[in-house]
Design a protein around this motif. Structure first.
Motif, PDB file in Angstrom:
ATOM      1  N   LYS A  15      47.162  44.948  26.517  1.00 16.54           N
ATOM      2  CA  LYS A  15      47.253  43.617  27.101  1.00 16.54           C
ATOM      3  C   LYS A  15      46.437  43.595  28.382  1.00 16.54           C
ATOM      4  CE  LYS A  15      50.806  41.454  29.608  1.00 16.54           C
ATOM      5  NZ  LYS A  15      52.207  41.145  29.802  1.00 16.54           N
ATOM      6  N   LEU A  16      45.436  42.720  28.473  1.00 19.72           N
ATOM      7  CA  LEU A  16      44.665  42.569  29.703  1.00 19.72           C
ATOM      8  C   LEU A  16      45.449  41.717  30.677  1.00 19.72           C
ATOM      9  CD1 LEU A  16      41.045  41.899  28.421  1.00 19.72           C
ATOM     10  CD2 LEU A  16      41.907  43.947  29.539  1.00 19.72           C
ATOM     11  N   GLN A  17      45.578  42.219  31.900  1.00 24.50           N
ATOM     12  CA  GLN A  17      46.332  41.490  32.905  1.00 24.50           C
ATOM     13  C   GLN A  17      45.708  41.782  34.258  1.00 24.50           C
ATOM     14  OE1 GLN A  17      50.487  42.358  32.749  1.00 24.50           O
ATOM     15  NE2 GLN A  17      50.939  41.315  34.652  1.00 24.50           N
ATOM     16  N   SER A  18      45.472  40.747  35.042  1.00 25.74           N
ATOM     17  CA  SER A  18      44.912  40.918  36.383  1.00 25.74           C
ATOM     18  C   SER A  18      45.966  41.499  37.315  1.00 25.74           C
ATOM     19  CB  SER A  18      44.421  39.583  36.938  1.00 25.74           C
ATOM     20  OG  SER A  18      43.325  39.119  36.191  1.00 25.74           O
ATOM     21  N   LEU A  19      45.577  42.465  38.142  1.00 29.91           N
ATOM     22  CA  LEU A  19      46.501  43.035  39.112  1.00 29.91           C
ATOM     23  C   LEU A  19      46.763  42.057  40.251  1.00 29.91           C
ATOM     24  CD1 LEU A  19      45.165  46.695  39.307  1.00 29.91           C
ATOM     25  CD2 LEU A  19      47.175  45.858  38.097  1.00 29.91           C
ATOM     26  N   ASP A  20      45.784  41.208  40.552  1.00 27.51           N
ATOM     27  CA  ASP A  20      45.916  40.219  41.617  1.00 27.51           C
ATOM     28  C   ASP A  20      45.758  38.828  41.019  1.00 27.51           C
ATOM     29  OD1 ASP A  20      45.794  38.564  43.806  1.00 27.51           O
ATOM     30  OD2 ASP A  20      44.154  39.620  44.789  1.00 27.51           O
ATOM     31  N   ASN A  50      45.730  36.028  42.332  1.00 30.43           N
ATOM     32  CA  ASN A  50      44.918  35.141  43.164  1.00 30.43           C
ATOM     33  C   ASN A  50      43.422  35.319  42.919  1.00 30.43           C
ATOM     34  OD1 ASN A  50      47.136  33.963  44.569  1.00 30.43           O
ATOM     35  ND2 ASN A  50      47.318  35.864  45.708  1.00 30.43           N
ATOM     36  N   THR A  51      43.040  36.482  42.384  1.00 32.76           N
ATOM     37  CA  THR A  51      41.646  36.763  42.072  1.00 32.76           C
ATOM     38  C   THR A  51      41.592  37.385  40.685  1.00 32.76           C
ATOM     39  OG1 THR A  51      41.330  37.254  44.418  1.00 32.76           O
ATOM     40  CG2 THR A  51      39.536  37.833  42.951  1.00 32.76           C
ATOM     41  N   PRO A  52      41.581  36.564  39.628  1.00 30.37           N
ATOM     42  CA  PRO A  52      41.590  37.102  38.268  1.00 30.37           C
ATOM     43  C   PRO A  52      40.404  38.031  37.990  1.00 30.37           C
ATOM     44  CG  PRO A  52      41.962  34.731  38.271  1.00 30.37           C
ATOM     45  CD  PRO A  52      41.572  35.116  39.661  1.00 30.37           C
ATOM     46  N   MET A  53      40.645  39.016  37.155  1.00 28.32           N
ATOM     47  CA  MET A  53      39.641  40.023  36.835  1.00 28.32           C
ATOM     48  C   MET A  53      38.339  39.405  36.339  1.00 28.32           C
ATOM     49  SD  MET A  53      39.975  43.224  34.185  1.00 28.32           S
ATOM     50  CE  MET A  53      40.513  42.193  32.845  1.00 28.32           C
ATOM     51  N   PHE A  54      38.413  38.446  35.438  1.00 27.08           N
ATOM     52  CA  PHE A  54      37.191  37.881  34.880  1.00 27.08           C
ATOM     53  C   PHE A  54      36.427  37.063  35.916  1.00 27.08           C
ATOM     54  CE2 PHE A  54      39.725  38.817  31.090  1.00 27.08           C
ATOM     55  CZ  PHE A  54      38.831  39.682  30.468  1.00 27.08           C
ATOM     56  N   ALA A  55      37.116  36.477  36.882  1.00 28.93           N
ATOM     57  CA  ALA A  55      36.440  35.789  37.980  1.00 28.93           C
ATOM     58  C   ALA A  55      35.697  36.800  38.845  1.00 28.93           C
ATOM     59  CB  ALA A  55      37.441  34.996  38.816  1.00 28.93           C
ATOM     60  N   GLN A  56      36.271  37.973  39.033  1.00 27.12           N
ATOM     61  CA  GLN A  56      35.614  39.020  39.813  1.00 27.12           C
ATOM     62  C   GLN A  56      34.336  39.490  39.128  1.00 27.12           C
ATOM     63  OE1 GLN A  56      38.220  42.211  41.192  1.00 27.12           O
ATOM     64  NE2 GLN A  56      39.972  40.824  40.954  1.00 27.12           N
ATOM     65  N   PHE A  57      34.324  39.534  37.807  1.00 28.74           N
ATOM     66  CA  PHE A  57      33.132  39.957  37.079  1.00 28.74           C
ATOM     67  C   PHE A  57      31.963  39.012  37.318  1.00 28.74           C
ATOM     68  CE2 PHE A  57      35.831  42.140  33.565  1.00 28.74           C
ATOM     69  CZ  PHE A  57      36.019  43.235  34.389  1.00 28.74           C
ATOM     70  N   GLU A  58      32.254  37.759  37.641  1.00 32.87           N
ATOM     71  CA  GLU A  58      31.204  36.771  37.871  1.00 32.87           C
ATOM     72  C   GLU A  58      30.554  36.914  39.243  1.00 32.87           C
ATOM     73  OE1 GLU A  58      30.099  34.667  35.508  1.00 32.87           O
ATOM     74  OE2 GLU A  58      31.519  35.658  34.168  1.00 32.87           O
ATOM     75  N   GLU A  59      31.216  37.584  40.183  1.00 33.72           N
ATOM     76  CA  GLU A  59      30.671  37.765  41.525  1.00 33.72           C
ATOM     77  C   GLU A  59      29.468  38.691  41.486  1.00 33.72           C
ATOM     78  OE1 GLU A  59      31.713  36.311  44.415  1.00 33.72           O
ATOM     79  OE2 GLU A  59      33.137  35.160  43.215  1.00 33.72           O
ATOM     80  N   VAL A 110      35.379  48.162  40.879  1.00 28.67           N
ATOM     81  CA  VAL A 110      36.256  49.232  40.410  1.00 28.67           C
ATOM     82  C   VAL A 110      37.192  48.622  39.384  1.00 28.67           C
ATOM     83  CG1 VAL A 110      38.083  50.844  41.049  1.00 28.67           C
ATOM     84  CG2 VAL A 110      36.144  50.476  42.587  1.00 28.67           C
ATOM     85  N   LEU A 111      37.236  49.221  38.217  1.00 32.25           N
ATOM     86  CA  LEU A 111      38.143  48.777  37.171  1.00 32.25           C
ATOM     87  C   LEU A 111      39.274  49.789  37.086  1.00 32.25           C
ATOM     88  CD1 LEU A 111      38.818  46.844  34.852  1.00 32.25           C
ATOM     89  CD2 LEU A 111      37.421  48.276  33.371  1.00 32.25           C
ATOM     90  N   ALA A 112      40.489  49.342  37.376  1.00 31.06           N
ATOM     91  CA  ALA A 112      41.652  50.231  37.354  1.00 31.06           C
ATOM     92  C   ALA A 112      42.469  49.964  36.102  1.00 31.06           C
ATOM     93  CB  ALA A 112      42.511  50.011  38.591  1.00 31.06           C
ATOM     94  N   ASN A 113      42.758  51.007  35.376  1.00 34.09           N
ATOM     95  CA  ASN A 113      43.607  50.898  34.196  1.00 34.09           C
ATOM     96  C   ASN A 113      45.015  51.342  34.573  1.00 34.09           C
ATOM     97  OD1 ASN A 113      41.560  50.140  32.355  1.00 34.09           O
ATOM     98  ND2 ASN A 113      40.888  52.251  32.242  1.00 34.09           N
TER      99      ASN A 113
END
Length: 50
Positions: free
Chosen positions: A3-8, A10-19, A25-28
């Motif tokens: 299950k993909l889930q953002s740790l934060d 307020n700043t979703p993982m996929f939004a961070q990929f767009e920056e 850093v990708l943490a599992n």
């Protein structure tokens, strides 16, 4: 099932990929039942520290 889930939230993982700011850093994280810890570590290649 994974299950993909953002740790934060307020700043979703996929939004961070767009920056375009540089490396990321990708943490599992894993939730493993206590009775399956040894099997998980053996398969993942880790060692139990205590």
């Amino acid at each position: 099932m994974a299950k993909l889930q953002s740790l934060d939230p307020n700043t979703p993982m996929f939004a961070q990929f767009e920056e375009k700011t540089g490396p990321i850093v990708l943490a599992n994280t894993f939730v493993v039942p206590k009775e399956r810890t040894e099997a998980f570590l053996a398969r993942f290649g880790g060692r139990r520290s205590s």
